[in-house]
Design an enzyme around this catalytic site. Structure first.
Site, PDB file in Angstrom:
ATOM      1  N   HIS A  69       0.834  -1.204   0.000  1.00 57.38           N
ATOM      2  CA  HIS A  69       0.000   0.000   0.000  1.00 57.38           C
ATOM      3  C   HIS A  69       0.867   1.252   0.000  1.00 57.38           C
ATOM      4  O   HIS A  69       0.552   2.235  -0.648  1.00 57.38           O
ATOM      5  CB  HIS A  69      -0.931  -0.004   1.205  1.00 57.38           C
ATOM      6  CG  HIS A  69      -2.062  -0.959   1.043  1.00 57.38           C
ATOM      7  ND1 HIS A  69      -3.105  -0.723   0.170  1.00 57.38           N
ATOM      8  CD2 HIS A  69      -2.302  -2.157   1.596  1.00 57.38           C
ATOM      9  CE1 HIS A  69      -3.930  -1.736   0.210  1.00 57.38           C
ATOM     10  NE2 HIS A  69      -3.469  -2.630   1.061  1.00 57.38           N
ATOM     11  N   CYS A  75      -1.756  -2.727 -17.356  1.00 53.57           N
ATOM     12  CA  CYS A  75      -2.369  -1.736 -16.477  1.00 53.57           C
ATOM     13  C   CYS A  75      -1.909  -1.901 -15.036  1.00 53.57           C
ATOM     14  O   CYS A  75      -2.531  -1.412 -14.122  1.00 53.57           O
ATOM     15  CB  CYS A  75      -3.890  -1.788 -16.558  1.00 53.57           C
ATOM     16  SG  CYS A  75      -4.578  -3.321 -15.944  1.00 53.57           S
ATOM     17  N   GLU A  88      -3.872 -11.935 -15.159  1.00 49.82           N
ATOM     18  CA  GLU A  88      -3.207 -11.823 -13.858  1.00 49.82           C
ATOM     19  C   GLU A  88      -2.809 -13.191 -13.350  1.00 49.82           C
ATOM     20  O   GLU A  88      -1.928 -13.340 -12.525  1.00 49.82           O
ATOM     21  CB  GLU A  88      -4.170 -11.219 -12.820  1.00 49.82           C
ATOM     22  CG  GLU A  88      -4.684  -9.864 -13.177  1.00 49.82           C
ATOM     23  CD  GLU A  88      -5.925  -9.516 -12.390  1.00 49.82           C
ATOM     24  OE1 GLU A  88      -5.803  -8.737 -11.435  1.00 49.82           O
ATOM     25  OE2 GLU A  88      -7.014 -10.030 -12.714  1.00 49.82           O
ATOM     26  N   ASP A 103      -0.738  -8.558  -9.634  1.00 46.69           N
ATOM     27  CA  ASP A 103      -1.167  -9.908  -9.290  1.00 46.69           C
ATOM     28  C   ASP A 103      -0.408 -10.959 -10.104  1.00 46.69           C
ATOM     29  O   ASP A 103      -0.081 -12.019  -9.594  1.00 46.69           O
ATOM     30  CB  ASP A 103      -2.680 -10.073  -9.474  1.00 46.69           C
ATOM     31  CG  ASP A 103      -3.442  -9.636  -8.223  1.00 46.69           C
ATOM     32  OD1 ASP A 103      -2.907  -9.845  -7.115  1.00 46.69           O
ATOM     33  OD2 ASP A 103      -4.545  -9.089  -8.351  1.00 46.69           O
TER      34      ASP A 103
END
Lengths: 561, 92
Positions: free
Chosen positions: A187, A486, A413, A437
């Site tokens: 994060h 992305c 992913e 991911d």
């Protein structure tokens, strides 16, 4: 001079004073009794004073905050002086418990009660624990947990930042983020990039640094230096000058020889989309639709969803907006969709898979998307997260067609989707690689774990190989179906060049990174990008892949990226 | 004892922001106010000024709750709190 090396996750060179995030509040010993000679009435009075002080502090922060942060702070402030919480703590004090232990236990039982109620209330359970820790800190006279309040900007040093900390992070007060834990996909890293703050993660030992000393942080190199040298001061001041040019993207992503690579933005809602359009984004490559669902204990209606989606579409009339359908599960639990008791949520019912267990939600979302798309001028593409097999891609395409959505696609992913890309792409119109991911699954390394940061790098040759296989799958399929990226990887200017060299057709990133990626891409011809991609693929590990490519791109050092 | 019934108007029920606004107002009232779901025994009524109590009450939009208070200013305070509950606080 003392130096620390971690993983650079967001570029920038700054000098500033260090403020340490206080350590988590230690639990008072179980069964701790009132000190002999302390009357329960006095302990109760101290507790109420501490609770009031915590309330006042949170309330004054709420008064200067805005939006969601303000609402959270207001509610948390009220919890601090809550009569239910304090009465049950005072009862424990009267039975002989110390004030610290009493509020600890009272907080635990209230938190458990909320947790058991599920849904929105369960999410607030952690707020009660936060308030409890603040009251214990106030009773002990130690700094409150959380981001330190300061009048002047500082370099924030922490073990790691939680999503809740980042809600209260004021980008005008923080010069850079440095953590001893966390990985490139943590994060902390994601927030730093979205705020454009230089950041270094997994820098072992920095949480032992003393308060208020001066340090130099290089968020590209991943280094922290105490007692900055003259050279470092010059580098920081050059960065400050450069930052102005690196903040502007002209809206035209291309290689040096004119091969177009549209640079798109990752957005989470209408506000983000407007900001991304202002920063020159050529469209949206990832519209995360979770915002519409999070903080909800029931599914939003089709009309509510359509209105929210239209807000994003309207920021990009005539341009491409790639929407990702609901990606709940793992680190984004939703009470009405996901099972919080799964023992392995990253490998559980998440993303597209929630359609197996709760059919209908996805179809209603597609209906809302189709409705919003018909009322807007954006070119709307829709992709499903966590697709693993060609059959899933086919089913998703059928659902899209039933609602009149013209361009269905998949996110790649899961490594199985990359390995079977040709068969997957036969059913849909495009693929978009979600590198965060994809890296976590290819390397079997949890995104949030600091000790695995080196494994968890999108520079891993194995991850790059999966990107290459996906592009090759599209070629094999034969209809020139676009393969974009992305993930956060696209925001790293050096890696962006490699991805273009691997044949990726569009790059989507946090809007703050568009200018830097665009500036570097413009200095590289397509053939050179292909050579750099081969170089990276041939490296034995992520560190060498990155170092070898960076050595061939001197522009990165010139720009401080 | 003065009492009033009110129907919860906020879309998210008496959670989140609506609960915070209501608890703040109830806490500032000059008298102690209790809240219970309609039909709940009076001794199970909760402190209306406690946001945590309100959250555990779990009142959803459309639920009817009973407010009680005693003492000087109870009537005026209850009227103001009923108005608040019957406003969609998610929209303000």
């Amino acid at each position: 001079m003392q130096n620390f090396t971690g993983v650079g996750v967001s570029p920038g060179r700054v000098i500033g004073t260090i403020r340490q995030m206080p350590k988590p509040v230690a639990e008072p010993p179980s069964g701790e009794r009132l000190a002999s000679g302390t009357a329960p009435e006095d302990a109760a009075r101290d507790l109420k004073a501490a609770a009031q002080a915590v309330h006042d502090e949170l309330k004054s922060r709420a008064d200067t905050a805005s939006g969601d942060g303000k609402a959270v702070l207001e509610a948390t402030a009220l919890m601090a002086r809550d009569t239910m919480l304090l009465k049950s703590a005072v009862k424990l004090i009267n039975a002989g418990s110390s004030a610290e232990r009493a509020i600890w236990d009272a907080g635990a039982s209230v938190s458990e009660m909320l947790h058991n109620l599920g849904g929105y209330m369960a999410e607030r359970a952690t707020d009660v624990l936060d308030v409890r820790a603040r009251i214990v800190a106030a009773l002990r006279g130690v700094p409150a947990p959380g981001i330190p309040a300061s009048e002047t900007p500082f370099i924030l040093v922490a073990e790691d930042l939680a999503p809740a900390d980042t809600a209260t992070l004021d980008p005008d007060k923080v010069l850079a983020l440095v953590t001893s834990g966390g990985g490139p996909q943590s994060h902390t890293a994601i927030i730093a990039r979205s705020l454009g703050l230089p950041a270094v993660v997994a820098a072992h030992g920095v949480d032992e640094l003393p308060e208020s000393i001066e340090a130099y942080v290089d968020g590209a190199a991943g280094t922290i230096a105490i007692e900055p040298s003259e050279e470092q001061r010059a580098a920081a001041s050059a960065w400050a000058d450069n930052a102005a040019t690196l903040a502007v993207f002209d809206g035209n992503g291309t290689t040096a020889d004119g091969h177009p690579v549209p640079l798109l933005a990752n957005v989470g809602g209408a506000k983000d989309a407007a900001a991304a359009a202002a920063l020159g984004a050529q469209g949206v490559g990832l519209f995360r639709t979770e915002f519409c669902f999070l903080e909800r204990d029931t599914e939003p209606t089709v009309e509510e969803q359509a209105a929210a989606y239209k807000g994003v579409f309207d920021a990009f009339p005539g341009k491409k907006v790639v929407l990702r359908t609901l990606d709940a599960g793992a680190d984004k639990p939703l009470p009405f969709l996901t099972d919080a008791t799964e023992s392995n949520p990253a490998l559980g019912v998440r993303g597209y898979r929630t359609d197996f267990t709760t059919p209908g939600v996805l179809e209603r979302q597609l209906e809302a998307i189709a409705q919003a798309a018909s009322e807007s001028e954006a070119d709307v593409w829709v992709m499903a997260p966590m697709i693993s097999t060609p059959a899933e891609a086919a089913h998703f395409a059928t659902l899209c067609a039933a609602k009149g959505i013209k361009t269905p696609g998949v996110m790649v992913e899961v490594p199985s989707a990359a390995l079977t890309a040709a068969a997957v792409l036969r059913h849909v119109g495009f693929a978009s690689l979600g590198t965060n991911d994809l890296t976590q699954y290819a390397m079997a390394a949890d995104r949030q774990l600091g000790p695995l940061a080196a494994l968890n790098s999108p520079w891993q040759p194995a991850v790059l190989r999966l990107v290459q296989l996906t592009v090759a799958g599209s070629a094999e399929e034969g209809n020139n179906k676009p393969v974009g990226v992305c993930g956060e990887a696209a925001a790293d200017p050096a890696l962006a060049v490699v991805l273009v060299g691997l044949g990726v057709s569009t790059l989507s990133m946090t809007a703050r990174s568009l200018a830097a990626v665009g500036a570097v891409l413009r200095t590289v011809a397509l053939e050179q990008a292909r050579e750099l991609a081969q170089l990276a693929l041939s490296a034995p590990d992520a560190v060498d892949a990155r170092a070898w490519v960076r050595a061939k791109l001197p522009v990165l050092e010139e720009l401080g990226l | 004892m003065p009492e009033r019934t009110a129907t919860i108007a906020s879309r998210s029920g008496l959670h989140a922001r609506p609960a915070a606004i209501f608890a703040d107002a109830a806490g500032d009232a000059p008298v102690d106010v209790t809240i219970a779901m309609e039909g709940m025994p009076a001794e199970d009524a909760l402190d209306a000024g406690s946001i945590l109590s309100l959250m555990t009450l779990g009142a959803a939009k459309g639920d009817v709750v009973l407010l009680r208070a005693e003492g000087d200013g109870a009537e005026v305070a209850l009227d103001a709190l009923v108005t608040l509950l019957e406003t969609d606080l998610d929209a303000v």
